[in-house]
Design an enzyme around this catalytic site. Structure first.
Site, mmCIF file in Angstrom:
data_model
loop_
_atom_site.group_PDB
_atom_site.id
_atom_site.type_symbol
_atom_site.label_atom_id
_atom_site.label_comp_id
_atom_site.label_asym_id
_atom_site.label_seq_id
_atom_site.Cartn_x
_atom_site.Cartn_y
_atom_site.Cartn_z
ATOM 1 N N CYS A 239 93.688 15.143 46.275
ATOM 2 C CA CYS A 239 92.877 16.334 46.564
ATOM 3 C C CYS A 239 93.507 17.249 47.607
ATOM 4 O O CYS A 239 93.134 18.420 47.709
ATOM 5 C CB CYS A 239 91.493 15.918 47.035
ATOM 6 S SG CYS A 239 90.675 14.738 45.952
ATOM 7 N N CYS B 233 77.145 14.993 44.378
ATOM 8 C CA CYS B 233 78.511 14.827 43.876
ATOM 9 C C CYS B 233 79.052 16.160 43.396
ATOM 10 O O CYS B 233 78.328 16.960 42.796
ATOM 11 C CB CYS B 233 78.548 13.842 42.712
ATOM 12 S SG CYS B 233 77.781 12.240 43.053
ATOM 13 N N HIS C 9 85.633 21.497 42.335
ATOM 14 C CA HIS C 9 86.730 20.725 42.916
ATOM 15 C C HIS C 9 87.830 20.492 41.888
ATOM 16 O O HIS C 9 87.949 19.399 41.328
ATOM 17 C CB HIS C 9 86.176 19.399 43.438
ATOM 18 C CG HIS C 9 87.178 18.544 44.143
ATOM 19 N ND1 HIS C 9 88.294 19.063 44.782
ATOM 20 C CD2 HIS C 9 87.234 17.197 44.320
ATOM 21 C CE1 HIS C 9 88.997 18.067 45.315
ATOM 22 N NE2 HIS C 9 88.376 16.919 45.046
#
Length: 378
Positions: free
Chosen positions: A80, A199, A321
């Site tokens: 990430c 989430c 994301h």
């Protein structure tokens, strides 16, 4: 040594775009960043791409699509933290004089690869035992519930704050709902105690930044610090939960470089892939003592109108994301905030900003990598 500056930023929209090519997402971000920097593509000396799941040769494909042939370019994969790892290398290249103007791109297209959680690496124990990242973060949360008495309502408050912020971000993936704490807790359980609304979503998107030396342009942002660390050995005997020490080590280096304390930061964009992630990160950054970070969101301290706003963009929980494209999106948001150009989500105090991105984790390691950078207006 040169003083590195952030000349320009740009992003694509963030969402699910399976019909688009990676080059197309990249072009949206790069073209905006180049315009924002006020340069032509011919002035770029190097291109560094951060990507996790990009196709083979993703940097070359992007370079071809951007029409910037011949300059050095390479790809960095650091889970990430790939996008901010690419940015960190650009900062160091400018600082040392290796390159004069570096284009950073973070990009990933997840919708064509995953319909839910990222499948863990089969050669790691987590993969062999089918423990994806939601489960790993849930273990962090469960330990904090047991050790410090963190409540489900405190965790849910992080999602409420960030999803409310995301309503004012036109580039965010999820901007159609501002749930209450009760609605967050009532959503489907993913990995106890983390529910669906705690989430981040699967996402596609790209972010770009142009880094160069001080050129006397007052619109440029001073890069006071950029620190990157790799994960250290970690297992169940460690005092801290997984990921905490990596963030703390990177933060310590960044604050030392900048000569600042956590209390001097006006606005932050941090890695909130799951609600517990924001809680732990803010403790590791020094905004709260261990075990007390869960109170920052409910108390209003990290609200957009609070003392230290965190994730005014909506964070990963709302913006999305796309792994490689996350850190560069965080940089763009902080740049817009520091320049006073964040529109409806603009925070009041905006002289010093911080970005933190922590990348995933190979088995037995305290995360793959973490980058913390501090920027300020001139």
């Amino acid at each position: 040594m040169n003083q590195p500056m952030l000349w320009g930023v740009g992003t694509s929209a963030y969402g699910l775009f399976p019909e688009r090519r990676v080059e197309s997402l990249a072009w949206d971000a790069v073209s905006e960043a180049v315009r924002d920097a006020g340069i032509s593509p011919a002035e770029i000396d190097a291109v560094i791409v951060g990507s996790v799941f990009g196709p083979p040769g993703v940097a070359t494909r992007v370079q071809r699509g951007m029409g910037i042939p011949g300059v050095p370019m390479w790809t960095i994969e650091n889970a990430c933290a790939s996008g901010t790892s690419a940015y960190h290398e650009a900062v160091e290249a400018v600082r040392t004089g290796r390159f004069g103007c570096v284009l950073v791109l973070g990009v990933d297209q997840m919708s064509t690869l995953f319909s839910g959680a990222i499948v863990p690496e089969a050669t790691d124990p987590e993969g062999a035992s089918s423990l994806p990242l939601p489960g790993l973060y849930a273990l962090q949360a469960a330990r904090y519930v047991d050790e410090f008495g963190v409540t489900p309502e405190q965790l849910a408050a992080v999602a409420v704050k960030n999803k409310r912020n995301g309503l004012d971000n036109p580039r965010a993936q999820l901007r159609n709902n501002a749930p209450t704490v009760e609605e967050v807790l009532a959503s489907r359980m993913i990995a106890e105690p983390l529910t669906f609304l705690q989430c981040c979503p699967t996402s596609d998107g790209a972010g770009a930044a142009v880094v160069g030396p001080d050129r006397g342009n007052r619109d440029d942002l001073r890069i006071e610090a950029s620190a990157m660390v790799s994960g250290a050995l970690w297992d169940h005997r460690s005092d801290e939960v997984w990921g905490y020490a990596s963030v703390a080590r990177a933060a310590g280096k960044a604050f030392a470089q900048a000569g600042r304390t956590p209390g001097e930061i006006d606005v932050l964009e941090v890695h909130d892939a799951f609600t517990i992630g924001e809680v732990l990160t803010l403790e590791a950054l020094g905004l709260a003592p261990r075990g007390e970070g869960a109170e920052l969101a409910p108390s209003g301290h990290t609200a957009r109108d609070g003392a230290q706003p965190v994730n005014p963009s909506g964070g990963l929980l709302s913006r999305g994301h796309p792994l490689g494209g996350t850190g560069t999106a965080q940089l763009a948001e902080i740049a817009w905030q520091l320049r006073g150009r964040a529109g409806a989500r603009q925070v009041a105090r905006h002289r010093v900003g911080l970005v933190e991105t922590m990348g995933g984790g190979a088995a037995g390691m305290d995360g793959n990598a973490c980058v913390v950078t501090i920027l300020s207006t001139q």
